[in-house]
Design an enzyme around this catalytic site. Structure first.
Site, PDB file in Angstrom:
ATOM      1  CG  ASP A   3       5.396  -5.188   0.179  1.00  0.00           C
ATOM      2  OD1 ASP A   3       4.791  -4.409   0.932  1.00  0.00           O
ATOM      3  OD2 ASP A   3       4.823  -5.910  -0.669  1.00  0.00           O
ATOM      4  CE1 TYR A  31       1.168 -10.833  -2.564  1.00  0.00           C
ATOM      5  CE2 TYR A  31       3.299 -10.213  -1.721  1.00  0.00           C
ATOM      6  CZ  TYR A  31       2.090  -9.866  -2.262  1.00  0.00           C
ATOM      7  OH  TYR A  31       1.816  -8.539  -2.511  1.00  0.00           O
ATOM      8  CG  HIS A  38      -3.289  -7.665   0.521  1.00  0.00           C
ATOM      9  ND1 HIS A  38      -2.690  -8.885   0.274  1.00  0.00           N
ATOM     10  CD2 HIS A  38      -2.947  -6.884  -0.541  1.00  0.00           C
ATOM     11  CE1 HIS A  38      -2.005  -8.821  -0.859  1.00  0.00           C
ATOM     12  NE2 HIS A  38      -2.154  -7.632  -1.379  1.00  0.00           N
ATOM     13  CG  ASN A  82      -5.236  -3.412  -3.465  1.00  0.00           C
ATOM     14  OD1 ASN A  82      -4.960  -2.954  -4.565  1.00  0.00           O
ATOM     15  ND2 ASN A  82      -4.496  -4.335  -2.868  1.00  0.00           N
ATOM     16  CE  LYS A  99      11.256  -9.288 -17.715  1.00  0.00           C
ATOM     17  NZ  LYS A  99      10.837  -9.856 -16.410  1.00  0.00           N
TER      18      LYS A  99
END
Length: 320
Positions: A50, A55, A126, A157, A222
């Site tokens: 994906d 990006y 997107h 979205n 984390k």
């Protein structure tokens, strides 16, 4: 290992139910490390990648398209295009902003070039584009399917109302319809269950691929106190992840610790297994900066939680 079908109309995409997020490629993972992660993901049984044309435009020195470029170079170096399913998205690349018909077509061509492939398996709108008539977007996506450049359409979205509108326009015009939805959804972000998106996914038989499946690392355990987020080796998303460190977040970590201990697996594996076992979910999306992070993601594929464990986690996440 299980397999998921994302099917609607004439499209039938078969994947292993875990998507490797490509947002880190060219950002926190350089080309060499990205290649290692991709190699290990496929070797471990993964087959669904994906990414998005935007990006990682946010990283200093980047202009967008870095992730697609790395994936394309990896495909060219390794071959075996048919071994992987590739999802990418349009609307956030600085040179291809929005969802006008012309922009969708131009962005798709640019993505195909960067990915070094002849088709996009799953192409997302997107982000919704209020400045462009939705019909124009619907038609442009459908035409890409007719041209064979895109195999299937998806949305991310979007509100439930706008997805319904997309389907109304698509059916009225005889256009290809979306088969998948990518919402923000994980153990600590549960709006998907109540904002109408899960309802529309069920109604339209949409395969759901949630992003931020590990809540930016929080659900991997984390970040357990503020010092973890401020550590020198912390992820760039650590500050966002640490926002979950309230009473509810700590209750979720306690439940994850309990379930992970019972199965002798990492917290990330449990978080992804919980998500995969929710209604309408076809595959969670999770990214790995290194191969060491990848093992827990792949381990989630073999992990089946009991109904009691799913309830334990869901209840902890629902508490105030």
């Amino acid at each position: 290992m299980s397999t998921t079908h994302a099917q609607n109309g004439a499209s039938d995409i078969e994947i292993t139910p875990l998507a490797l997020g490509g947002n880190v490629f060219g950002w926190t993972a350089d080309r060499e490390e990205s290649f290692r992660v991709l190699d290990a993901f496929v070797a471990g049984g993964g087959d669904f990648l994906d990414t998005a044309d935007g990006y990682s435009r946010w990283a200093p020195g980047n202009g967008g398209g870095e992730s697609e470029t790395i994936i394309g170079e990896w495909l060219a170096a390794r071959g075996g295009r048919d071994r992987v399913t590739i999802a990418t998205k349009v609307s956030t690349h600085p040179q291809f902003s929005g969802l006008s018909g012309a922009n969708v077509k131009a962005a798709a061509e640019a993505s195909l070039q960067r990915l070094q492939t002849d088709r996009i398996d799953l192409y997302y709108a997107h982000f919704d584009d209020a400045e462009t008539p939705l019909e124009e977007t619907v038609v442009s996506f459908s035409e890409l399917v007719d041209e064979g450049k895109v195999l299937a359409i998806a949305v991310s979205n979007y509100t439930a109302e706008r997805i319904d509108e997309w389907f109304r326009i698509g059916r009225a015009g005889g256009h290809h319809l979306p088969i998948a939805l990518q919402p923000h959804y994980n153990l600590v972000e549960r709006d998907f269950e109540t904002n109408g998106l899960r309802d529309v996914a069920e109604r339209e038989d949409l395969a759901v691929f949630p992003y931020f499946s590990l809540a930016k690392g929080f659900l991997a355990g984390k970040y357990r106190d503020a010092s973890d987020a401020s550590a020198a080796n912390a992820s760039p998303r650590a500050e966002d992840a640490s926002s979950y460190l309230d009473d509810r977040g700590r209750a979720v970590l306690a439940a994850l610790d309990e379930v992970a201990g019972a199965h002798d697996v990492e917290l990330a594996s449990v978080s992804l297994a919980w998500l995969r076992q929710q209604p309408t979910i076809a595959a969670p999306i999770a990214s790995a900066r290194t191969t060491s992070q990848l093992s827990a993601l792949l381990a989630s594929l073999e992990l089946e939680l009991t109904p009691a464990e799913i309830e334990r986690l869901s209840t902890a996440a629902a508490s105030a």
